[in-house]
Design a protein around this motif. Structure first.
Motif, PDB file in Angstrom:
ATOM      1  N   ASN A  43      -3.999   4.971  -1.135  1.00  0.00           N
ATOM      2  CA  ASN A  43      -4.455   6.243  -0.569  1.00  0.00           C
ATOM      3  C   ASN A  43      -5.473   6.916  -1.488  1.00  0.00           C
ATOM      4  O   ASN A  43      -6.482   7.472  -1.020  1.00  0.00           O
ATOM      5  CB  ASN A  43      -3.269   7.186  -0.335  1.00  0.00           C
ATOM      6  N   ALA A  56      -5.923  -1.684  -5.466  1.00  0.00           N
ATOM      7  CA  ALA A  56      -6.391  -0.299  -5.489  1.00  0.00           C
ATOM      8  C   ALA A  56      -6.516   0.212  -6.920  1.00  0.00           C
ATOM      9  O   ALA A  56      -7.467   0.928  -7.260  1.00  0.00           O
ATOM     10  CB  ALA A  56      -5.441   0.588  -4.692  1.00  0.00           C
ATOM     11  N   HIS A  89      -6.423   2.192  11.316  1.00  0.00           N
ATOM     12  CA  HIS A  89      -5.234   2.187  10.463  1.00  0.00           C
ATOM     13  C   HIS A  89      -4.048   1.595  11.219  1.00  0.00           C
ATOM     14  O   HIS A  89      -3.291   0.770  10.670  1.00  0.00           O
ATOM     15  CB  HIS A  89      -4.908   3.609  10.000  1.00  0.00           C
ATOM     16  N   TRP A 108     -13.234   6.484  -2.450  1.00  0.00           N
ATOM     17  CA  TRP A 108     -14.368   5.745  -1.881  1.00  0.00           C
ATOM     18  C   TRP A 108     -15.029   6.543  -0.760  1.00  0.00           C
ATOM     19  O   TRP A 108     -16.253   6.549  -0.637  1.00  0.00           O
ATOM     20  CB  TRP A 108     -13.941   4.364  -1.393  1.00  0.00           C
ATOM     21  N   ALA A 154     -13.411  -2.258   3.035  1.00  0.00           N
ATOM     22  CA  ALA A 154     -13.183  -0.880   3.475  1.00  0.00           C
ATOM     23  C   ALA A 154     -14.063  -0.547   4.667  1.00  0.00           C
ATOM     24  O   ALA A 154     -15.170  -1.073   4.814  1.00  0.00           O
ATOM     25  CB  ALA A 154     -13.451   0.103   2.339  1.00  0.00           C
ATOM     26  N   GLU A 159      -8.816   5.079  -1.339  1.00  0.00           N
ATOM     27  CA  GLU A 159      -9.499   5.380  -0.074  1.00  0.00           C
ATOM     28  C   GLU A 159     -10.176   6.747  -0.122  1.00  0.00           C
ATOM     29  O   GLU A 159     -11.314   6.917   0.335  1.00  0.00           O
ATOM     30  CB  GLU A 159      -8.504   5.308   1.083  1.00  0.00           C
ATOM     31  N   LYS A 160      -9.484   7.725  -0.678  1.00  0.00           N
ATOM     32  CA  LYS A 160     -10.070   9.067  -0.785  1.00  0.00           C
ATOM     33  C   LYS A 160     -11.283   9.060  -1.711  1.00  0.00           C
ATOM     34  O   LYS A 160     -12.301   9.697  -1.427  1.00  0.00           O
ATOM     35  CB  LYS A 160      -9.016  10.058  -1.287  1.00  0.00           C
ATOM     36  N   ARG A 184     -13.498   9.886   6.030  1.00  0.00           N
ATOM     37  CA  ARG A 184     -12.361   8.971   5.947  1.00  0.00           C
ATOM     38  C   ARG A 184     -12.768   7.586   5.467  1.00  0.00           C
ATOM     39  O   ARG A 184     -13.916   7.160   5.606  1.00  0.00           O
ATOM     40  CB  ARG A 184     -11.694   8.849   7.326  1.00  0.00           C
ATOM     41  N   CYS A 185     -11.787   6.885   4.945  1.00  0.00           N
ATOM     42  CA  CYS A 185     -11.938   5.496   4.530  1.00  0.00           C
ATOM     43  C   CYS A 185     -10.625   4.784   4.797  1.00  0.00           C
ATOM     44  O   CYS A 185      -9.546   5.350   4.588  1.00  0.00           O
ATOM     45  CB  CYS A 185     -12.297   5.416   3.049  1.00  0.00           C
ATOM     46  N   LEU A 186     -10.715   3.559   5.240  1.00  0.00           N
ATOM     47  CA  LEU A 186      -9.539   2.699   5.382  1.00  0.00           C
ATOM     48  C   LEU A 186      -9.821   1.394   4.664  1.00  0.00           C
ATOM     49  O   LEU A 186     -10.842   0.751   4.924  1.00  0.00           O
ATOM     50  CB  LEU A 186      -9.224   2.409   6.852  1.00  0.00           C
ATOM     51  N   THR A 187      -8.949   1.002   3.763  1.00  0.00           N
ATOM     52  CA  THR A 187      -9.096  -0.283   3.097  1.00  0.00           C
ATOM     53  C   THR A 187      -8.416  -1.388   3.908  1.00  0.00           C
ATOM     54  O   THR A 187      -7.415  -1.150   4.595  1.00  0.00           O
ATOM     55  CB  THR A 187      -8.479  -0.266   1.691  1.00  0.00           C
ATOM     56  N   ARG A 196       0.819  -1.219   0.000  1.00  0.00           N
ATOM     57  CA  ARG A 196       0.000   0.000   0.000  1.00  0.00           C
ATOM     58  C   ARG A 196       0.850   1.266   0.000  1.00  0.00           C
ATOM     59  O   ARG A 196       1.804   1.405   0.766  1.00  0.00           O
ATOM     60  CB  ARG A 196      -0.997   0.012   1.158  1.00  0.00           C
TER      61      ARG A 196
END
Length: 294
Positions: A11, A214, A180, A17, A167, A14-15, A25-28, A6
């Motif tokens: 990044n 990604a 994270h 989505w 996610a 994530e932005k 925020r998003c975290l995969t 990653r």
């Protein structure tokens, strides 16, 4: 780039989505199952706790609760919508209840107004299993953005497929920072104090998405909206025809659902209208005609 783990592309996805969902925020992570597990763990849910879930769902929903040491408590399904029956939730709340995990089954939102009212009344956490509900809307708000966290899957069968992946979305910055940190071996991140080189600050796991996944996700996301519109249009047409057949009861949505996304198309079958023909025989007949049914 030579970078496969990653970095920039993860990044970026994530932005994108988070933007698609309307969250900060998003975290995969590696899959939707672990998105649920991480969300529960970072809310402090564990042994001795109870989490309310529907019984009609994919196995990952109760398994994610069990993975934390907590116990899934089943609340029955609304037979018209196939979603958790919000009118039956309060009867299952005990002093051990910590959270409600509604599932937006088949891409159709659960009764979130009622669920959020119950959660506020009893001071419960809501973690949404939106793994099948990419871009679904309830009162023009995206599924997965009502509770403390929303969890998605990008597994091969999903409306946004990248093979495997998941996610977590949330508007709580500190929560996502904790997630994270957990998904990267417990190394500090964001509001978590310390540097990666200083070592782990919490017990964590290794759940990072790759740059390859990604990249596929970024490409797939560009056509998700138009694909979703096509699904909704086709489902409405199918419903208009099937509801005319006695014994076929198409799945319904709550009045507040402003965008169903139909990851699956479901209906109930009443054998009485087909001279007692069993459900298995009916399904075999559909499959024989080339209509995939399970």
């Amino acid at each position: 780039s030579g970078v496969w783990s990653r970095q920039k592309l993860v990044n970026e996805f994530e932005k994108e989505w988070a933007n698609a969902c309307g969250t900060k925020r998003c975290l995969t992570v590696v899959n939707g199952t672990n998105a649920l597990i991480v969300s529960l763990i970072q809310q402090g849910i564990g042994a001795g706790d109870e989490v309310i879930v529907p019984p009609y769902t994919f196995i990952s929903t109760p398994q994610s609760v069990l993975a934390t040491g907590a116990i899934p408590v089943f609340v029955d399904t609304d037979p018209a919508t196939f979603q958790i029956d919000a009118t039956k939730i309060e009867a299952k709340i005990t002093p051990r209840t910590r959270a409600i995990m509604p599932v937006h089954l088949a891409g159709l939102p659960a009764d979130m107004n009622r669920i959020m009212e119950i959660a506020r009344k009893h001071n419960l956490i809501v973690v949404e299993d939106a793994c099948q509900a990419h871009l679904a809307e309830y009162n023009h708000q995206k599924a997965g953005t009502f509770g403390y966290a929303g969890c998605f899957s990008f597994q091969n069968s999903k409306n946004l497929p990248i093979g495997e992946g998941g996610a977590i979305v949330s508007n709580d910055e500190k929560f996502i920072d904790r997630c994270h940190s957990y998904h990267n071996l417990g190394f500090p991140y964001g509001t978590s104090i310390g540097s990666v080189s200083s070592g782990s600050i919490i017990s964590g796991n290794k759940l990072r998405l790759t740059e390859y996944q990604a990249a596929i996700g970024i490409a797939q996301l560009k056509r998700l909206d138009s694909q979703t519109t096509a699904r909704t249009t086709n489902a409405a047409y199918l419903t208009s025809k099937l509801k005319q057949i006695p014994g076929i009861l198409p799945i319904q949505t709550y009045p507040e659902v402003t965008r169903p996304v139909y990851h699956l198309y479901a209906f109930r079958y009443k054998k009485e209208a087909f001279k007692g023909l069993s459900r298995d025989a009916f399904m075999n007949a559909l499959n024989a005609e080339g209509i995939s049914c399970y």
